[in-house]
Motif scaffolding. Sequence first.
Motif, PDB file in Angstrom:
ATOM      1  N   ASP A  73       0.833  -1.208   0.000  1.00 17.97           N
ATOM      2  CA  ASP A  73       0.000   0.000   0.000  1.00 17.97           C
ATOM      3  C   ASP A  73       0.866   1.255   0.000  1.00 17.97           C
ATOM      4  N   LYS A  74       1.956   1.220   0.747  1.00 20.37           N
ATOM      5  CA  LYS A  74       2.867   2.365   0.811  1.00 20.37           C
ATOM      6  C   LYS A  74       3.438   2.672  -0.570  1.00 20.37           C
ATOM      7  N   GLU A  75       3.823   1.649  -1.312  1.00 16.85           N
ATOM      8  CA  GLU A  75       4.399   1.864  -2.644  1.00 16.85           C
ATOM      9  C   GLU A  75       3.336   2.358  -3.627  1.00 16.85           C
ATOM     10  N   ILE A  76       2.117   1.851  -3.503  1.00 15.61           N
ATOM     11  CA  ILE A  76       1.029   2.324  -4.362  1.00 15.61           C
ATOM     12  C   ILE A  76       0.759   3.801  -4.075  1.00 15.61           C
ATOM     13  N   LEU A  77       0.726   4.157  -2.792  1.00 11.61           N
ATOM     14  CA  LEU A  77       0.530   5.556  -2.418  1.00 11.61           C
ATOM     15  C   LEU A  77       1.665   6.430  -2.935  1.00 11.61           C
ATOM     16  N   ARG A  78       2.889   5.951  -2.809  1.00  8.98           N
ATOM     17  CA  ARG A  78       4.039   6.733  -3.269  1.00  8.98           C
ATOM     18  C   ARG A  78       3.930   7.050  -4.753  1.00  8.98           C
ATOM     19  N   LEU A  79       3.593   6.035  -5.542  1.00 10.59           N
ATOM     20  CA  LEU A  79       3.459   6.275  -6.984  1.00 10.59           C
ATOM     21  C   LEU A  79       2.284   7.207  -7.268  1.00 10.59           C
ATOM     22  N   GLY A  80       1.157   6.985  -6.590  1.00  6.08           N
ATOM     23  CA  GLY A  80      -0.006   7.841  -6.800  1.00  6.08           C
ATOM     24  C   GLY A  80       0.278   9.289  -6.448  1.00  6.08           C
ATOM     25  N   VAL A  81       0.930   9.514  -5.315  1.00  4.52           N
ATOM     26  CA  VAL A  81       1.269  10.879  -4.902  1.00  4.52           C
ATOM     27  C   VAL A  81       2.249  11.489  -5.898  1.00  4.52           C
ATOM     28  N   TYR A  82       3.216  10.714  -6.351  1.00  6.93           N
ATOM     29  CA  TYR A  82       4.163  11.232  -7.345  1.00  6.93           C
ATOM     30  C   TYR A  82       3.407  11.701  -8.596  1.00  6.93           C
ATOM     31  N   GLU A  83       2.513  10.874  -9.089  1.00  7.84           N
ATOM     32  CA  GLU A  83       1.798  11.243 -10.319  1.00  7.84           C
ATOM     33  C   GLU A  83       0.896  12.459 -10.109  1.00  7.84           C
ATOM     34  N   ILE A  84       0.325  12.591  -8.918  1.00  6.05           N
ATOM     35  CA  ILE A  84      -0.530  13.746  -8.630  1.00  6.05           C
ATOM     36  C   ILE A  84       0.304  15.019  -8.532  1.00  6.05           C
ATOM     37  N   THR A  98      -8.034  -0.674  -1.144  1.00 12.35           N
ATOM     38  CA  THR A  98      -8.502   0.181  -2.242  1.00 12.35           C
ATOM     39  C   THR A  98      -9.245   1.394  -1.692  1.00 12.35           C
ATOM     40  N   LYS A  99     -10.048   1.192  -0.652  1.00  7.66           N
ATOM     41  CA  LYS A  99     -10.782   2.300  -0.042  1.00  7.66           C
ATOM     42  C   LYS A  99      -9.815   3.277   0.633  1.00  7.66           C
ATOM     43  N   PHE A 100      -8.851   2.741   1.344  1.00  9.71           N
ATOM     44  CA  PHE A 100      -7.862   3.566   2.040  1.00  9.71           C
ATOM     45  C   PHE A 100      -7.053   4.390   1.042  1.00  9.71           C
ATOM     46  N   ILE A 101      -6.561   3.745  -0.007  1.00 13.22           N
ATOM     47  CA  ILE A 101      -5.750   4.423  -1.026  1.00 13.22           C
ATOM     48  C   ILE A 101      -6.577   5.495  -1.732  1.00 13.22           C
ATOM     49  N   ASN A 102      -7.809   5.170  -2.071  1.00 13.26           N
ATOM     50  CA  ASN A 102      -8.695   6.138  -2.711  1.00 13.26           C
ATOM     51  C   ASN A 102      -8.863   7.372  -1.817  1.00 13.26           C
ATOM     52  N   GLY A 103      -9.158   7.166  -0.552  1.00 18.28           N
ATOM     53  CA  GLY A 103      -9.367   8.271   0.369  1.00 18.28           C
ATOM     54  C   GLY A 103      -8.124   9.130   0.562  1.00 18.28           C
ATOM     55  N   MET A 104      -6.979   8.477   0.738  1.00 19.84           N
ATOM     56  CA  MET A 104      -5.722   9.208   0.940  1.00 19.84           C
ATOM     57  C   MET A 104      -5.370  10.045  -0.287  1.00 19.84           C
ATOM     58  N   LEU A 105      -5.395   9.429  -1.458  1.00 22.33           N
ATOM     59  CA  LEU A 105      -5.019  10.148  -2.671  1.00 22.33           C
ATOM     60  C   LEU A 105      -6.010  11.255  -3.002  1.00 22.33           C
ATOM     61  N   ASP A 106      -7.288  11.022  -2.727  1.00 22.40           N
ATOM     62  CA  ASP A 106      -8.292  12.054  -2.983  1.00 22.40           C
ATOM     63  C   ASP A 106      -8.040  13.273  -2.097  1.00 22.40           C
ATOM     64  N   LYS A 107      -7.739  13.054  -0.814  1.00 26.08           N
ATOM     65  CA  LYS A 107      -7.435  14.183   0.090  1.00 26.08           C
ATOM     66  C   LYS A 107      -6.209  14.942  -0.385  1.00 26.08           C
ATOM     67  N   ILE A 108      -5.180  14.215  -0.755  1.00 28.92           N
ATOM     68  CA  ILE A 108      -3.935  14.862  -1.212  1.00 28.92           C
ATOM     69  C   ILE A 108      -4.180  15.656  -2.500  1.00 28.92           C
ATOM     70  N   ALA A 109      -4.902  15.045  -3.428  1.00 28.81           N
ATOM     71  CA  ALA A 109      -5.147  15.705  -4.716  1.00 28.81           C
ATOM     72  C   ALA A 109      -5.956  16.981  -4.534  1.00 28.81           C
ATOM     73  N   LYS A 110      -6.993  16.925  -3.724  1.00 25.74           N
ATOM     74  CA  LYS A 110      -7.852  18.094  -3.529  1.00 25.74           C
ATOM     75  C   LYS A 110      -7.119  19.211  -2.783  1.00 25.74           C
ATOM     76  N   GLU A 111      -6.202  18.837  -1.919  1.00 22.47           N
ATOM     77  CA  GLU A 111      -5.431  19.841  -1.193  1.00 22.47           C
ATOM     78  C   GLU A 111      -4.441  20.556  -2.109  1.00 22.47           C
ATOM     79  N   THR A 112      -3.962  19.865  -3.122  1.00 24.42           N
ATOM     80  CA  THR A 112      -2.919  20.430  -3.988  1.00 24.42           C
ATOM     81  C   THR A 112      -3.470  21.055  -5.261  1.00 24.42           C
ATOM     82  N   GLU A 113      -4.793  21.022  -5.429  1.00 20.74           N
ATOM     83  CA  GLU A 113      -5.407  21.619  -6.631  1.00 20.74           C
ATOM     84  C   GLU A 113      -5.152  23.108  -6.696  1.00 20.74           C
TER      85      GLU A 113
END
Length: 134
Positions: free
Chosen positions: A81-92, A119-134
Amino acid sequence: MATRTQARTAVIQMLYALDLGNNDMQAQANEYLDERKIKGQKAEFALNLFNGVLKNLEKIDEMITNHLSKDWEFDRLDNVDKEILRLGVYEILFTDLPYQVAINESIEIAKLLSTSQSTKFINGMLDKIAKETE
Protein backbone atom coordinates in the motif's frame (compact mmCIF):
# COMPACT_ATOMS: atom_id res chain seq x y z
CA MET A 1 2.58 -5.25 -25.67
CA ALA A 2 2.45 -3.95 -22.10
CA THR A 3 -0.05 -1.38 -20.93
CA ARG A 4 0.66 1.68 -18.77
CA THR A 5 -1.09 -0.11 -15.89
CA GLN A 6 1.33 -3.02 -16.28
CA ALA A 7 4.23 -0.56 -16.34
CA ARG A 8 2.93 1.10 -13.16
CA THR A 9 2.51 -2.31 -11.52
CA ALA A 10 6.14 -3.11 -12.32
CA VAL A 11 7.17 0.23 -10.78
CA ILE A 12 5.29 -0.69 -7.58
CA GLN A 13 7.09 -4.04 -7.53
CA MET A 14 10.48 -2.38 -8.05
CA LEU A 15 9.80 0.15 -5.29
CA TYR A 16 8.70 -2.69 -3.02
CA ALA A 17 11.89 -4.66 -3.71
CA LEU A 18 14.02 -1.59 -3.06
CA ASP A 19 12.15 -0.86 0.18
CA LEU A 20 12.74 -4.44 1.35
CA GLY A 21 16.48 -4.11 0.85
CA ASN A 22 17.24 -4.97 -2.78
CA ASN A 23 19.65 -2.08 -3.18
CA ASP A 24 20.54 -3.28 -6.69
CA MET A 25 17.01 -2.64 -7.98
CA GLN A 26 17.95 0.67 -9.60
CA ALA A 27 20.75 -1.04 -11.52
CA GLN A 28 18.47 -3.97 -12.37
CA ALA A 29 15.44 -1.89 -13.41
CA ASN A 30 15.90 -2.29 -17.17
CA GLU A 31 16.37 -6.04 -16.86
CA TYR A 32 13.36 -6.31 -14.54
CA LEU A 33 11.13 -4.48 -17.02
CA ASP A 34 12.46 -6.53 -19.93
CA GLU A 35 11.62 -9.77 -18.09
CA ARG A 36 8.05 -8.52 -17.77
CA LYS A 37 7.90 -7.67 -21.47
CA ILE A 38 7.72 -3.96 -20.76
CA LYS A 39 9.77 -2.46 -23.56
CA GLY A 40 10.22 0.69 -25.60
CA GLN A 41 8.07 3.66 -24.63
CA LYS A 42 6.36 1.75 -21.81
CA ALA A 43 9.77 0.87 -20.29
CA GLU A 44 10.82 4.50 -20.58
CA PHE A 45 7.53 5.53 -18.95
CA ALA A 46 8.10 3.06 -16.09
CA LEU A 47 11.70 4.16 -15.55
CA ASN A 48 10.64 7.81 -15.46
CA LEU A 49 8.04 6.99 -12.81
CA PHE A 50 10.46 4.84 -10.78
CA ASN A 51 13.24 7.41 -10.83
CA GLY A 52 10.79 10.26 -10.22
CA VAL A 53 9.45 8.60 -7.08
CA LEU A 54 12.98 7.97 -5.80
CA LYS A 55 14.08 11.52 -6.55
CA ASN A 56 11.10 12.98 -4.66
CA LEU A 57 10.72 10.30 -1.99
CA GLU A 58 11.19 12.59 1.00
CA LYS A 59 8.46 15.02 -0.11
CA ILE A 60 6.15 12.15 -1.12
CA ASP A 61 6.55 10.39 2.24
CA GLU A 62 6.01 13.67 4.08
CA MET A 63 2.78 14.25 2.15
CA ILE A 64 1.53 10.73 2.97
CA THR A 65 2.51 11.09 6.64
CA ASN A 66 0.71 14.44 6.91
CA HIS A 67 -2.51 12.85 5.66
CA LEU A 68 -2.55 9.81 7.92
CA SER A 69 -4.90 9.90 10.87
CA LYS A 70 -3.26 10.95 14.11
CA ASP A 71 -3.32 7.42 15.54
CA TRP A 72 -1.62 5.88 12.50
CA GLU A 73 2.11 6.02 11.78
CA PHE A 74 3.80 5.82 8.39
CA ASP A 75 5.81 2.76 9.47
CA ARG A 76 2.58 0.86 10.12
CA LEU A 77 1.46 1.11 6.49
CA ASP A 78 1.38 -2.13 4.55
CA ASN A 79 4.47 -2.16 2.30
CA VAL A 80 2.51 -2.71 -0.90
CA ASP A 81 0.00 0.00 0.00
CA LYS A 82 2.87 2.36 0.81
CA GLU A 83 4.40 1.86 -2.64
CA ILE A 84 1.03 2.32 -4.36
CA LEU A 85 0.53 5.56 -2.42
CA ARG A 86 4.04 6.73 -3.27
CA LEU A 87 3.46 6.28 -6.98
CA GLY A 88 -0.01 7.84 -6.80
CA VAL A 89 1.27 10.88 -4.90
CA TYR A 90 4.16 11.23 -7.35
CA GLU A 91 1.80 11.24 -10.32
CA ILE A 92 -0.53 13.75 -8.63
CA LEU A 93 2.21 16.16 -7.56
CA PHE A 94 4.88 15.86 -10.22
CA THR A 95 3.21 14.91 -13.53
CA ASP A 96 0.58 16.42 -15.81
CA LEU A 97 -1.67 13.39 -15.40
CA PRO A 98 -5.15 14.41 -14.19
CA TYR A 99 -5.42 13.43 -10.53
CA GLN A 100 -8.57 11.40 -11.22
CA VAL A 101 -6.58 9.15 -13.57
CA ALA A 102 -3.74 8.80 -11.05
CA ILE A 103 -6.22 7.79 -8.35
CA ASN A 104 -8.03 5.35 -10.64
CA GLU A 105 -4.76 3.71 -11.71
CA SER A 106 -3.71 3.38 -8.06
CA ILE A 107 -7.03 1.74 -7.17
CA GLU A 108 -6.77 -0.70 -10.09
CA ILE A 109 -3.25 -1.68 -9.00
CA ALA A 110 -4.42 -2.06 -5.39
CA LYS A 111 -7.14 -4.45 -6.62
CA LEU A 112 -4.39 -6.57 -8.20
CA LEU A 113 -1.79 -6.42 -5.44
CA SER A 114 -3.59 -5.67 -2.18
CA THR A 115 -6.94 -6.01 -0.39
CA SER A 116 -10.40 -4.52 -0.85
CA GLN A 117 -9.88 -2.49 2.34
CA SER A 118 -6.69 -1.11 0.84
CA THR A 119 -8.50 0.18 -2.24
CA LYS A 120 -10.78 2.30 -0.04
CA PHE A 121 -7.86 3.57 2.04
CA ILE A 122 -5.75 4.42 -1.03
CA ASN A 123 -8.69 6.14 -2.71
CA GLY A 124 -9.37 8.27 0.37
CA MET A 125 -5.72 9.21 0.94
CA LEU A 126 -5.02 10.15 -2.67
CA ASP A 127 -8.29 12.05 -2.98
CA LYS A 128 -7.44 14.18 0.09
CA ILE A 129 -3.94 14.86 -1.21
CA ALA A 130 -5.15 15.70 -4.72
CA LYS A 131 -7.85 18.09 -3.53
CA GLU A 132 -5.43 19.84 -1.19
CA THR A 133 -2.92 20.43 -3.99
CA GLU A 134 -5.41 21.62 -6.63
